[in-house]
Design a protein around this motif. Structure first.
Motif, PDB file in Angstrom:
ATOM      1  N   LEU A  33       0.853  -1.186   0.000  1.00 56.75           N
ATOM      2  CA  LEU A  33       0.000   0.000   0.000  1.00 56.75           C
ATOM      3  C   LEU A  33       0.888   1.234   0.000  1.00 56.75           C
ATOM      4  O   LEU A  33       1.865   1.295   0.744  1.00 56.75           O
ATOM      5  CB  LEU A  33      -0.886   0.010   1.245  1.00 56.75           C
ATOM      6  CG  LEU A  33      -1.778   1.235   1.452  1.00 56.75           C
ATOM      7  CD1 LEU A  33      -2.899   1.273   0.409  1.00 56.75           C
ATOM      8  CD2 LEU A  33      -2.366   1.248   2.873  1.00 56.75           C
ATOM      9  N   ILE A  34       0.549   2.204  -0.825  1.00 57.19           N
ATOM     10  CA  ILE A  34       1.259   3.479  -0.809  1.00 57.19           C
ATOM     11  C   ILE A  34       0.338   4.509  -0.178  1.00 57.19           C
ATOM     12  O   ILE A  34      -0.793   4.707  -0.626  1.00 57.19           O
ATOM     13  CB  ILE A  34       1.676   3.913  -2.223  1.00 57.19           C
ATOM     14  CG1 ILE A  34       2.578   2.848  -2.867  1.00 57.19           C
ATOM     15  CG2 ILE A  34       2.414   5.258  -2.175  1.00 57.19           C
ATOM     16  CD1 ILE A  34       2.885   3.080  -4.316  1.00 57.19           C
ATOM     17  N   ALA A  35       0.822   5.122   0.911  1.00 59.31           N
ATOM     18  CA  ALA A  35       0.020   6.099   1.638  1.00 59.31           C
ATOM     19  C   ALA A  35       0.702   7.463   1.575  1.00 59.31           C
ATOM     20  O   ALA A  35       1.910   7.564   1.793  1.00 59.31           O
ATOM     21  CB  ALA A  35      -0.147   5.661   3.097  1.00 59.31           C
ATOM     22  N   TYR A  36      -0.074   8.478   1.274  1.00 65.43           N
ATOM     23  CA  TYR A  36       0.441   9.839   1.164  1.00 65.43           C
ATOM     24  C   TYR A  36      -0.061  10.709   2.303  1.00 65.43           C
ATOM     25  O   TYR A  36      -1.252  10.692   2.640  1.00 65.43           O
ATOM     26  CB  TYR A  36       0.031  10.482  -0.156  1.00 65.43           C
ATOM     27  CG  TYR A  36       0.863  10.060  -1.331  1.00 65.43           C
ATOM     28  CD1 TYR A  36       2.004  10.772  -1.686  1.00 65.43           C
ATOM     29  CD2 TYR A  36       0.508   8.943  -2.089  1.00 65.43           C
ATOM     30  CE1 TYR A  36       2.776  10.388  -2.775  1.00 65.43           C
ATOM     31  CE2 TYR A  36       1.272   8.553  -3.175  1.00 65.43           C
ATOM     32  CZ  TYR A  36       2.409   9.277  -3.516  1.00 65.43           C
ATOM     33  OH  TYR A  36       3.179   8.888  -4.582  1.00 65.43           O
ATOM     34  N   ASP A  37       0.859  11.469   2.871  1.00 62.81           N
ATOM     35  CA  ASP A  37       0.557  12.492   3.870  1.00 62.81           C
ATOM     36  C   ASP A  37       0.132  13.753   3.115  1.00 62.81           C
ATOM     37  O   ASP A  37       0.969  14.493   2.595  1.00 62.81           O
ATOM     38  CB  ASP A  37       1.807  12.738   4.720  1.00 62.81           C
ATOM     39  CG  ASP A  37       1.621  13.800   5.790  1.00 62.81           C
ATOM     40  OD1 ASP A  37       0.769  14.688   5.623  1.00 62.81           O
ATOM     41  OD2 ASP A  37       2.367  13.758   6.787  1.00 62.81           O
ATOM     42  N   VAL A  38      -1.154  13.994   3.029  1.00 64.02           N
ATOM     43  CA  VAL A  38      -1.682  15.102   2.230  1.00 64.02           C
ATOM     44  C   VAL A  38      -1.250  16.446   2.804  1.00 64.02           C
ATOM     45  O   VAL A  38      -0.932  17.384   2.053  1.00 64.02           O
ATOM     46  CB  VAL A  38      -3.219  15.006   2.125  1.00 64.02           C
ATOM     47  CG1 VAL A  38      -3.794  16.263   1.480  1.00 64.02           C
ATOM     48  CG2 VAL A  38      -3.603  13.781   1.300  1.00 64.02           C
ATOM     49  N   ALA A 405      -2.545  -0.557  -4.127  1.00 67.00           N
ATOM     50  CA  ALA A 405      -3.508   0.523  -3.923  1.00 67.00           C
ATOM     51  C   ALA A 405      -2.777   1.748  -3.397  1.00 67.00           C
ATOM     52  O   ALA A 405      -1.660   1.661  -2.876  1.00 67.00           O
ATOM     53  CB  ALA A 405      -4.583   0.087  -2.938  1.00 67.00           C
ATOM     54  N   VAL A 406      -3.425   2.919  -3.560  1.00 66.66           N
ATOM     55  CA  VAL A 406      -2.870   4.176  -3.056  1.00 66.66           C
ATOM     56  C   VAL A 406      -3.950   4.879  -2.249  1.00 66.66           C
ATOM     57  O   VAL A 406      -5.103   4.981  -2.691  1.00 66.66           O
ATOM     58  CB  VAL A 406      -2.407   5.091  -4.205  1.00 66.66           C
ATOM     59  CG1 VAL A 406      -1.798   6.372  -3.645  1.00 66.66           C
ATOM     60  CG2 VAL A 406      -1.404   4.377  -5.109  1.00 66.66           C
ATOM     61  N   VAL A 407      -3.566   5.372  -1.064  1.00 64.78           N
ATOM     62  CA  VAL A 407      -4.509   6.141  -0.253  1.00 64.78           C
ATOM     63  C   VAL A 407      -3.923   7.512   0.067  1.00 64.78           C
ATOM     64  O   VAL A 407      -2.710   7.672   0.184  1.00 64.78           O
ATOM     65  CB  VAL A 407      -4.876   5.430   1.067  1.00 64.78           C
ATOM     66  CG1 VAL A 407      -5.627   4.147   0.798  1.00 64.78           C
ATOM     67  CG2 VAL A 407      -3.641   5.172   1.918  1.00 64.78           C
ATOM     68  N   PHE A 408      -4.785   8.498   0.163  1.00 66.15           N
ATOM     69  CA  PHE A 408      -4.432   9.825   0.671  1.00 66.15           C
ATOM     70  C   PHE A 408      -4.918   9.905   2.114  1.00 66.15           C
ATOM     71  O   PHE A 408      -6.066   9.527   2.409  1.00 66.15           O
ATOM     72  CB  PHE A 408      -5.116  10.923  -0.149  1.00 66.15           C
ATOM     73  CG  PHE A 408      -4.358  11.338  -1.382  1.00 66.15           C
ATOM     74  CD1 PHE A 408      -3.202  10.688  -1.784  1.00 66.15           C
ATOM     75  CD2 PHE A 408      -4.808  12.404  -2.157  1.00 66.15           C
ATOM     76  CE1 PHE A 408      -2.508  11.074  -2.917  1.00 66.15           C
ATOM     77  CE2 PHE A 408      -4.124  12.804  -3.296  1.00 66.15           C
ATOM     78  CZ  PHE A 408      -2.965  12.136  -3.676  1.00 66.15           C
ATOM     79  N   VAL A 409      -4.055  10.399   2.985  1.00 65.93           N
ATOM     80  CA  VAL A 409      -4.410  10.547   4.392  1.00 65.93           C
ATOM     81  C   VAL A 409      -4.262  12.012   4.773  1.00 65.93           C
ATOM     82  O   VAL A 409      -3.225  12.632   4.525  1.00 65.93           O
ATOM     83  CB  VAL A 409      -3.510   9.695   5.304  1.00 65.93           C
ATOM     84  CG1 VAL A 409      -4.015   9.757   6.739  1.00 65.93           C
ATOM     85  CG2 VAL A 409      -3.439   8.250   4.812  1.00 65.93           C
ATOM     86  N   ARG A 420      -6.556  -1.138  -5.784  1.00 68.65           N
ATOM     87  CA  ARG A 420      -5.599  -2.209  -6.010  1.00 68.65           C
ATOM     88  C   ARG A 420      -6.012  -2.988  -7.261  1.00 68.65           C
ATOM     89  O   ARG A 420      -7.189  -3.290  -7.459  1.00 68.65           O
ATOM     90  CB  ARG A 420      -5.573  -3.166  -4.804  1.00 68.65           C
ATOM     91  CG  ARG A 420      -4.521  -4.270  -4.905  1.00 68.65           C
ATOM     92  CD  ARG A 420      -4.534  -5.136  -3.654  1.00 68.65           C
ATOM     93  NE  ARG A 420      -4.422  -4.319  -2.452  1.00 68.65           N
ATOM     94  CZ  ARG A 420      -3.278  -3.799  -2.007  1.00 68.65           C
ATOM     95  NH1 ARG A 420      -2.154  -4.029  -2.666  1.00 68.65           N
ATOM     96  NH2 ARG A 420      -3.268  -3.046  -0.921  1.00 68.65           N
ATOM     97  N   GLU A 421      -5.050  -3.289  -8.115  1.00 69.81           N
ATOM     98  CA  GLU A 421      -5.348  -4.097  -9.289  1.00 69.81           C
ATOM     99  C   GLU A 421      -5.708  -5.518  -8.871  1.00 69.81           C
ATOM    100  O   GLU A 421      -5.160  -6.054  -7.905  1.00 69.81           O
ATOM    101  CB  GLU A 421      -4.153  -4.127 -10.248  1.00 69.81           C
ATOM    102  CG  GLU A 421      -3.992  -2.864 -11.061  1.00 69.81           C
ATOM    103  CD  GLU A 421      -2.864  -2.968 -12.064  1.00 69.81           C
ATOM    104  OE1 GLU A 421      -3.014  -2.404 -13.161  1.00 69.81           O
ATOM    105  OE2 GLU A 421      -1.822  -3.581 -11.754  1.00 69.81           O
ATOM    106  N   ASP A 425      -7.866  -7.671 -13.657  1.00 71.55           N
ATOM    107  CA  ASP A 425      -7.301  -6.497 -14.319  1.00 71.55           C
ATOM    108  C   ASP A 425      -6.069  -6.878 -15.148  1.00 71.55           C
ATOM    109  O   ASP A 425      -5.832  -6.317 -16.222  1.00 71.55           O
ATOM    110  CB  ASP A 425      -6.910  -5.434 -13.290  1.00 71.55           C
ATOM    111  CG  ASP A 425      -8.102  -4.792 -12.614  1.00 71.55           C
ATOM    112  OD1 ASP A 425      -9.168  -4.698 -13.255  1.00 71.55           O
ATOM    113  OD2 ASP A 425      -7.967  -4.401 -11.437  1.00 71.55           O
ATOM    114  N   LEU A 426      -5.293  -7.827 -14.651  1.00 71.21           N
ATOM    115  CA  LEU A 426      -4.051  -8.206 -15.321  1.00 71.21           C
ATOM    116  C   LEU A 426      -4.297  -8.812 -16.701  1.00 71.21           C
ATOM    117  O   LEU A 426      -3.459  -8.687 -17.591  1.00 71.21           O
ATOM    118  CB  LEU A 426      -3.260  -9.208 -14.467  1.00 71.21           C
ATOM    119  CG  LEU A 426      -2.713  -8.698 -13.132  1.00 71.21           C
ATOM    120  CD1 LEU A 426      -1.980  -9.819 -12.413  1.00 71.21           C
ATOM    121  CD2 LEU A 426      -1.769  -7.520 -13.349  1.00 71.21           C
TER     122      LEU A 426
END
Length: 434
Positions: A33-38, A405-409, A420-421, A425-426
């Motif tokens: 998981l990729i999480a971003y500090d908004v 998957a990617v989330v913004f926090v 997430r794929e 999807d593949l």
């Protein structure tokens, strides 16, 4: 581990990302998981803007979207009233889907196709940054056929070589990007563009490289660009309205990295341009910058679940996680270095030095060669720090692994930005042979 990261913990010693528990994020959304500090993204954009405003200079902060380009990211940048630059039809299409203001988009690239240029013209993009003579001719033909005009800039190679990895250097004369100044290519390109009634030449651009720690190269490039602007005003009566100095401001990945704050690069550039403009007695242009890594990089965290472990007597143990080169190719591509923490025991005392290995079928799939950690256990969450730039944007489906998957926090609240794929999807683009 540096103090900046040790402070981002809660009372249970879990890593906190803009108010959210990283372990809880991993449980909720799965890993990798990729999480971003908004908040960190917003703050960095605002710090850049503050530098220009305190120096009373017209400006644009143009996010280099190749660092991380999604609909959600473009919407966030737009909320901060910043610009973006794109380098492909796909990035431009994403901006269109995000309803990003077209007048705030710059289009880069050294081999833009006819279809990409037509898309840019049809959507009345803010400015196209011309990279070569072929592109000038191609754009000219498109504009004439469509009876359109467009603002353009010339990308120049000022002969400044940044002190960074050779793959990250772009400002030297021997580069695939831009028009060389010393050989006279740049002047020839200017004359060609000025003679075209469909092109509105607004300024000049240079980008000397990426992950740069020293301000010297930027100062030298700014001096050269102002000198060129003054020369072109004398020779061709061309007024440079915009001076675009690119990006490339270095960030901290490991303890060995010691960059200055990104906004300090900008302050030095602005003051250099102001001084040189005064000396050359020309009108002060607007200054544009194109930060990507310095906006997205520090704000990103890659969360993984620890899996297998391999012990070899006399050799560092291998700790394997459920991601790797498919979601972060940079270590394998050019030996990029990162630091990691156990998200559920951030400040626990290190007990060993290990290799962090990915799950991909490549010996080079090592995310970190030497990482001091507490003794880890299968099922724990490992967090790689400062992975927000060029991780997801360079991700692949190697070994037929789905992308994460990617989330913004923001202020404790998480929002899914990229799904997430799935395995379906593949194969969604595959065609049957029988």
């Amino acid at each position: 581990m540096n103090e900046q990261h040790t402070q981002q913990v809660n009372t249970t010693n879990h890593l906190i990302i803009d108010g959210a528990d990283a372990v809880d994020l991993a449980k909720t959304y799965g890993t990798p998981l990729i999480a971003y500090d908004v908040s960190a993204i917003r703050q960095q954009i605002r710090r850049f803007k503050k530098v220009f405003e305190s120096n009373h200079v017209a400006y644009a902060v143009s996010y280099a979207s190749k660092a991380f380009a999604t609909v959600g990211m473009f919407q966030l940048v737009n909320q901060e009233d910043a610009h973006i630059d794109v380098v492909s039809g796909g990035e431009l299409y994403t901006a269109i889907q995000a309803d990003f203001p077209m007048e705030k988009i710059s289009f880069h690239g050294n081999n833009k196709s006819r279809e990409e240029l037509e898309m840019a013209v049809d959507h009345h993009i803010g400015v196209i940054i011309l990279d070569n003579f072929h592109e000038i001719d191609l754009l000219s033909a498109i504009l004439e056929a469509k009876h359109e005009t467009v603002k353009v800039m010339l990308r120049l190679t000022p002969g400044v070589s940044a002190h960074t990895h050779k793959y990250d250097q772009t400002g030297q004369e021997d580069s695939k990007f831009g028009f060389d100044i010393r050989s006279g290519q740049a002047q020839q390109a200017l004359q060609k563009v000025l003679a075209d009634t469909h092109m509105d030449m607004i300024g000049i651009h240079a980008h000397i490289g990426s992950q740069i720690f020293k301000v010297n190269g930027f100062v030298l490039a700014a001096q050269k660009l102002v000198d060129l602007a003054a020369d072109w005003q004398t020779k061709f009566n061309f007024e440079t309205r915009v001076l675009n100095v690119g990006g490339g401001f270095g960030i901290r990945y490991t303890q060995e990295d010691d960059p200055i704050a990104p906004e300090q690069f900008v302050d030095a550039i602005v003051k250099t341009v102001q001084k040189q403009v005064s000396l050359r007695q020309i009108k002060m242009p607007a200054i544009w910058i194109e930060p990507g890594r310095s906006i997205a990089g520090p704000a990103g965290y890659s969360l993984y679940t620890v899996g297998s472990r391999k012990e070899v007597p006399g050799i560092r143990p291998y700790v394997t996680i459920d991601g790797g080169m498919g979601d972060n190719i940079r270590p394998a591509l050019y030996e990029a270095q990162y630091e990691a923490v156990l998200a559920d025991r951030v400040n626990a005392k290190p007990e060993e030095t290990v290799r962090i290995a990915g799950k991909y079928c490549e010996s080079g799939d090592i995310l970190i060669q030497k990482q001091a950690l507490p003794k880890s256990h299968s099922g724990e969450v490992l967090a790689l720090l400062a992975t927000g730039a060029y991780g997801y944007s360079m991700a692949s489906n190697y070994n037929r692994n789905p992308r994460p998957a990617v989330v913004f926090v923001e202020k404790g609240q998480a929002k899914l930005i990229v799904k997430r794929e799935s395995y379906q999807d593949l194969v969604s683009l595959d065609c049957s042979f029988v």
